[in-house]
Scaffold this motif. Structure first.
Motif, short mmCIF file in Angstrom:
data_model
loop_
_atom_site.label_atom_id
_atom_site.label_comp_id
_atom_site.label_asym_id
_atom_site.label_seq_id
_atom_site.Cartn_x
_atom_site.Cartn_y
_atom_site.Cartn_z
N VAL A 75 0.85 -1.19 0.00
CA VAL A 75 0.00 0.00 0.00
C VAL A 75 0.88 1.24 0.00
O VAL A 75 1.90 1.28 0.70
CB VAL A 75 -0.91 0.03 1.25
CG1 VAL A 75 -1.80 1.26 1.24
CG2 VAL A 75 -1.75 -1.23 1.35
N VAL A 76 0.48 2.25 -0.76
CA VAL A 76 1.17 3.54 -0.72
C VAL A 76 0.12 4.63 -0.49
O VAL A 76 -1.06 4.44 -0.80
CB VAL A 76 1.95 3.85 -2.01
CG1 VAL A 76 2.99 2.77 -2.27
CG2 VAL A 76 1.02 3.99 -3.21
N ALA A 112 2.58 15.15 -6.71
CA ALA A 112 2.30 14.68 -5.36
C ALA A 112 3.47 13.83 -4.87
O ALA A 112 4.34 13.43 -5.64
CB ALA A 112 1.00 13.88 -5.32
N THR A 113 3.45 13.55 -3.57
CA THR A 113 4.43 12.67 -2.95
C THR A 113 3.80 11.30 -2.73
O THR A 113 2.64 11.21 -2.31
CB THR A 113 4.91 13.25 -1.61
OG1 THR A 113 5.60 14.48 -1.86
CG2 THR A 113 5.86 12.28 -0.89
N VAL A 114 4.55 10.24 -3.00
CA VAL A 114 4.06 8.88 -2.81
C VAL A 114 4.98 8.17 -1.81
O VAL A 114 6.20 8.13 -2.00
CB VAL A 114 4.04 8.10 -4.14
CG1 VAL A 114 3.56 6.67 -3.92
CG2 VAL A 114 3.14 8.82 -5.15
N THR A 115 4.39 7.63 -0.75
CA THR A 115 5.15 7.01 0.33
C THR A 115 4.60 5.62 0.62
O THR A 115 3.38 5.43 0.68
CB THR A 115 5.06 7.86 1.61
OG1 THR A 115 5.43 9.21 1.32
CG2 THR A 115 5.97 7.32 2.70
N SER A 116 5.48 4.65 0.81
CA SER A 116 5.03 3.29 1.14
C SER A 116 4.49 3.26 2.57
O SER A 116 5.07 3.84 3.48
CB SER A 116 6.19 2.30 0.99
OG SER A 116 7.26 2.64 1.84
N CYS A 117 3.36 2.56 2.75
CA CYS A 117 2.74 2.45 4.07
C CYS A 117 3.09 1.12 4.75
O CYS A 117 2.71 0.88 5.89
CB CYS A 117 1.23 2.56 3.95
SG CYS A 117 0.66 4.17 3.39
#
Length: 246
Positions: A75-76, A112-117
């Motif tokens: 999930v990101v 946008a910024t995309v970060t791994s959850c």
């Protein structure tokens, strides 16, 4: 999609990895899940496999990078900065989804910024390889175009929701959309497992955290949802739909 499609494979299957083959199953609503086996194989031949731990920034807002990520498992969260420098949660993406295609298509800075959850597995594809595939493969080109259109439709719908509905209705719509797109069946419930905090959910809804907490409490007391630590179980999808779309 307004209702569960019971005519074919369950759209609420959890993305899973089959260890022996190194492959996954994805929701039919995702880009990978909607491709034929042959088209999916062609798409997944692009790029290189990569894995990242939780909290990794994969794409940063305003960066000039142009690579594309094909999410296989995990999930990101997609976030952006408001004018007063607050972080706003724009979307969540899971295995089967594509991210970074806007920058690859137009060559402009990241929006946008995309970060791994959580632990993430994906294929990293260069812009040149991605564009070449779209140019030479009509099936993939059409699938990516549909995916982009779907994202734009969701964005437009959310803008309308923010302008024309109250916070409890927006919360119900967010939960309903997440359940229909990414939920997992667990008995008669539809479970959404998200490593998202309550402030992040409030950001996605566009409301203050206490307001979202109160609205979520009402849904729980009505027997529509049951929430726990980073987990929401939809107990009655039709009642939720009635609240979301009165």
């Amino acid at each position: 999609m307004d209702r569960l499609d019971r005519s074919g494979p369950d759209p609420l299957l959890k993305p899973q990895r089959a260890a022996a083959r190194g492959t996954w199953r994805w929701p039919e609503t995702s880009l990978l899940g909607g491709l034929s086996d042959a088209a999916r194989e062609r798409f997944l031949s692009l790029g290189i496999m990569a894995q990242r731990p939780p909290g990794t920034v994969l794409i940063r807002e305003e960066d000039q990078s142009t690579s594309v990520l094909i999410l296989l498992d995990g999930v990101v969260k997609v976030t952006g900065r408001t004018q007063d420098q607050r972080e706003a949660l724009l979307a969540v993406r899971v295995g089967g989804d594509l991210i970074g295609e806007f920058g690859a298509l137009d060559g402009k800075p990241r929006s946008a910024t995309v970060t791994s959850c959580g632990p993430l597995v994906y294929r990293l594809v260069t812009r040149s390889d991605f564009l070449a595939a779209l140019t030479t493969d009509a099936v993939l080109s059409q699938a990516v175009s549909r995916s982009v259109v779907d994202k734009l439709r969701v964005a437009n719908s959310r803008r309308i929701d923010f302008a024309g509905s109250n916070a409890p209705t927006r919360l119900a719509r967010v939960i309903y959309d997440l359940a229909m797109t990414y939920g997992e069946r667990e008995g008669t419930d539809i479970v959404i497992r998200w490593p998202l905090t309550q402030p992040e959910i409030a950001s996605l809804v566009g409301a203050a955290e206490p307001t979202v907490f109160k609205a979520l409490k009402h849904l729980r007391e009505a027997g529509i949802v049951n929430n726990g630590y980073r987990r929401i179980a939809v107990r009655d999808i039709e009642k939720l739909r009635g609240v979301a779309f009165p």
